[in-house]
Design a protein around this motif. Structure first.
Motif, PDB file in Angstrom:
ATOM      1  N   ILE A   1       0.828  -1.194   0.205  1.00 14.05           N
ATOM      2  CA  ILE A   1       0.223   0.061   0.012  1.00 14.05           C
ATOM      3  C   ILE A   1       0.912   0.995  -0.029  1.00 14.05           C
ATOM      4  O   ILE A   1       0.685   2.179  -0.861  1.00 14.05           O
ATOM      5  CB  ILE A   1      -1.114  -0.076   1.137  1.00 14.05           C
ATOM      6  CG1 ILE A   1      -2.048  -1.020   0.911  1.00 14.05           C
ATOM      7  CG2 ILE A   1      -1.638   1.328   1.544  1.00 14.05           C
ATOM      8  CD1 ILE A   1      -2.970  -1.164   1.994  1.00 14.05           C
TER       9      ILE A   1
ATOM     10  N   VAL B   1      -4.665   5.721   1.043  1.00 12.84           N
ATOM     11  CA  VAL B   1      -5.419   4.333   1.035  1.00 12.84           C
ATOM     12  C   VAL B   1      -6.211   4.320   2.368  1.00 12.84           C
ATOM     13  O   VAL B   1      -5.568   4.079   3.240  1.00 12.84           O
ATOM     14  CB  VAL B   1      -4.766   3.113   0.761  1.00 12.84           C
ATOM     15  CG1 VAL B   1      -5.796   1.822   0.816  1.00 12.84           C
ATOM     16  CG2 VAL B   1      -4.049   3.018  -0.688  1.00 12.84           C
TER      17      VAL B   1
ATOM     18  N   PRO C   1      -5.643  -1.380   6.397  1.00 12.21           N
ATOM     19  CA  PRO C   1      -4.762  -0.914   5.366  1.00 12.21           C
ATOM     20  C   PRO C   1      -3.660  -0.392   5.972  1.00 12.21           C
ATOM     21  O   PRO C   1      -3.406   0.967   5.671  1.00 12.21           O
ATOM     22  CB  PRO C   1      -5.582   0.255   4.666  1.00 12.21           C
ATOM     23  CG  PRO C   1      -6.426   0.732   5.578  1.00 12.21           C
ATOM     24  CD  PRO C   1      -6.937  -0.155   6.485  1.00 12.21           C
TER      25      PRO C   1
END
Length: 565
Positions: free
Chosen positions: A232, A245, A257
């Motif tokens: 991520i 994100v 996340p």
């Protein structure tokens, strides 16, 4: 009030509104970054109308100045006290240099040329472009024990000397900071600012542009097809523009996340960021899609404005805050703007937050509310002024200002102006720490500052009358030259000490010199030249200190000049 000219003879108070109105209209004239300003424009118009015999008497000017100086302290209190810390210690030297050199040059002129106390104070006020000195000096004249006619003449000289030197001080500091200082430092201001922004890890050019167009923040959801195996954190870096994100859904189930989380095929991720970045994100991730049922609110963005007020935040950079235990809250929020002294700072990991900063946040709940609590208090608006708080503050300031201390036989006093400034600082800080106490809307504060000072200088200028011509004939050609020394002397010394001794980086040092001179046109010219807001990081520190320190010079110059002469 008195005036024997037509309409003004019938309604004498009309001369005040004509003077202020024409003065501010005249002050709007602009040549590049140079603008005369409403205060100087008002004073020029007042001096011209004063030749006709129109005058404003009574306590109007004292009341107007008390309102102005208290409002100035009230608005600057949080930033002033926030800058009294170790991280800004080397910058605090520069306003001190400004005050000491201005005082030394002015007193030298008094000794060599026999300038009176009024002319000396007006010279300092104009050349240093600090209009508040006009008021603090004029009020200090009352403590000299002069005859009314003598005091009126000195007051007229303050106004005239200020008018003769203001434009010199304004043009010289703008030209010095934007053109000469970079050459003396051996730097290209634009290149140096860009390099410094890079060292501060500015996310985009928009973060350091002189007039950044704030991008519209949006939320989008994508199905992972092309970004399989990418972490991520790496994906956010690839997209750029501080994209975040904020949601990850695997097999329809929400997952955390985290930065190191690796994406797999079929994941649905929710992102927030600049529209232009997210429009192209599909090429890196996969097709845009809808969030799983029941999770559509994950992209419901809200905007909040918070005033930094927590001790755990004051003085820390954004990068340092990201490394705290609540960094996950910050990761889910997009910092859209950081405003200090009504100026937008560059948003970089190296940007240091301090008390009183206004931070505009965009994000999703509940993370957004968590960050608001972490930083301080949500900014609130009110249309009602707490007049009890205002009156108590001014009364206490007047009481403190009435105290006199004799040093070597010289009576020194803050005067009503200095006292009101001090109480304004304290009361502004009280309201900042306890917003429920003493609310004064920002628009009301600005009106008190603008109209209060404009009314004061209009009264002074109109009363100057023919005395202005006498001073111009006596010292007219010399005063602007001394004003040049008053303006550039502190700037040159600060440049040398700041570079050689304090080791302040070039762009920050140049911005700080504009701040020690309290010159908004100068920082505007610097930002235009550098195409960067990086110099603001130096400007805001010295501006907050100098805005309080320089007005105190008024009584000091009046007292010392009167004794020397």
């Amino acid at each position: 009030m008195k005036c024997s000219i037509g309409f003004f003879a019938t309604i004498p108070m009309a001369v005040l509104f004509v003077t202020v109105g024409l003065g501010y209209l005249f002050g709007k004239l602009r040549v590049g970054p140079i603008q005369l300003g409403g205060v100087c424009g008002t004073l020029i118009v007042a001096l011209v109308l004063g030749q006709t015999g129109c005058q404003l008497h009574g306590e109007l000017k004292e009341v107007a100045f008390a309102l102005f100086i208290f409002a100035m302290g009230y608005s600057g209190g949080p930033q002033f006290f926030a800058n009294l810390n170790r991280s800004t210690l080397r910058y605090m030297v520069l306003p001190l240099i400004e005050a000491v050199v201005v005082l030394a040059v002015v007193l030298a002129a008094v000794s060599l040329l026999g300038l009176d106390a009024g002319t000396a104070a007006g010279l300092a006020a104009g050349a240093a472009t600090e209009s508040a000195v006009v008021g603090t000096a004029a009020e200090a004249l009352r403590h000299l024990g002069l005859e009314p006619s003598g005091m009126a003449r000195l007051e007229a000289n303050i106004a005239t000397a200020y008018t003769l030197t203001y434009l010199v001080g304004l043009i010289s500091i703008v030209f010095f900071t934007s053109q000469i200082a970079p050459v003396l430092l051996g730097i290209n201001l634009r290149t140096a600012s860009k390099e410094m922004a890079a060292s501060m890890e500015a996310a985009t050019e928009d973060d350091v542009a002189s007039q950044p167009a704030l991008p519209r923040i949006v939320g989008r959801a994508f199905r992972v097809e092309k970004a399989v195996g990418l972490a991520i954190e790496a994906l956010e870096h690839e997209i750029g523009g501080r994209t975040l994100v904020i949601g990850l859904f695997r097999h329809g189930v929400a997952a955390e996340p985290t930065p190191g989380q690796v994406l797999v095929a079929g994941d649905v991720i929710a992102l927030i960021g600049r529209r232009d970045r997210l429009v192209k994100a599909g090429g890196l991730i996969g097709p845009e899609t809808l969030l799983p049922e029941g999770h559509s609110d994950a992209l419901q963005l809200a905007q909040r404005e918070v005033i930094v007020g927590e001790r755990a935040v004051n003085g820390f950079t954004l990068s340092e805050l990201f490394r705290t235990g609540t960094s996950m809250h910050l990761r889910a929020v997009w910092i859209q703007r950081v405003t200090r002294s009504h100026l937008s700072l560059p948003i970089t990991p190296g940007t240091r937050l301090q008390y009183g900063d206004h931070v505009t946040l965009v994000g999703v709940e509940p993370m957004l509310s968590a960050v608001v609590r972490q930083l301080g208090k949500e900014a609130t608006t009110t249309d009602v002024t707490d007049l009890v708080f205002l009156c108590v503050g001014i009364l206490l300031g007047l009481a403190v200002g009435s105290l006199t201390l004799k040093v070597g036989g010289i009576p020194l006093s803050l005067g009503s102006g200095g006292g009101a400034l001090l109480s304004g600082l304290v009361f502004g800080w009280i309201n900042f720490r306890r917003p429920a106490i003493g609310a004064i809307p920002q628009a009301s504060v600005q009106l008190l500052k603008d109209l209060g000072l404009a009314t004061f200088v209009a009264c002074v200028g109109l009363s100057a009358g023919p005395d202005a011509i006498v001073l111009i004939r006596e010292h007219g050609a010399v005063i602007p030259l001394i004003g040049l020394a008053v303006s550039l002397g502190p700037a040159c010394l600060s440049l040398w000490i700041g570079h050689k001794v304090l080791k302040i980086e070039g762009p920050l040092l140049i911005g700080a010199i504009a701040g020690q001179h309290v010159s908004t046109p100068a920082i505007s010219a610097i930002m235009a030249k550098s195409q960067s807001s990086v110099p603001l990081l130096g400007y805001t520190v010295t501006y907050a200190i100098a805005n309080v320190m320089l007005p105190v010079l008024g009584p000091v110059i009046v007292g010392l000049a009167h004794v020397i002469r």
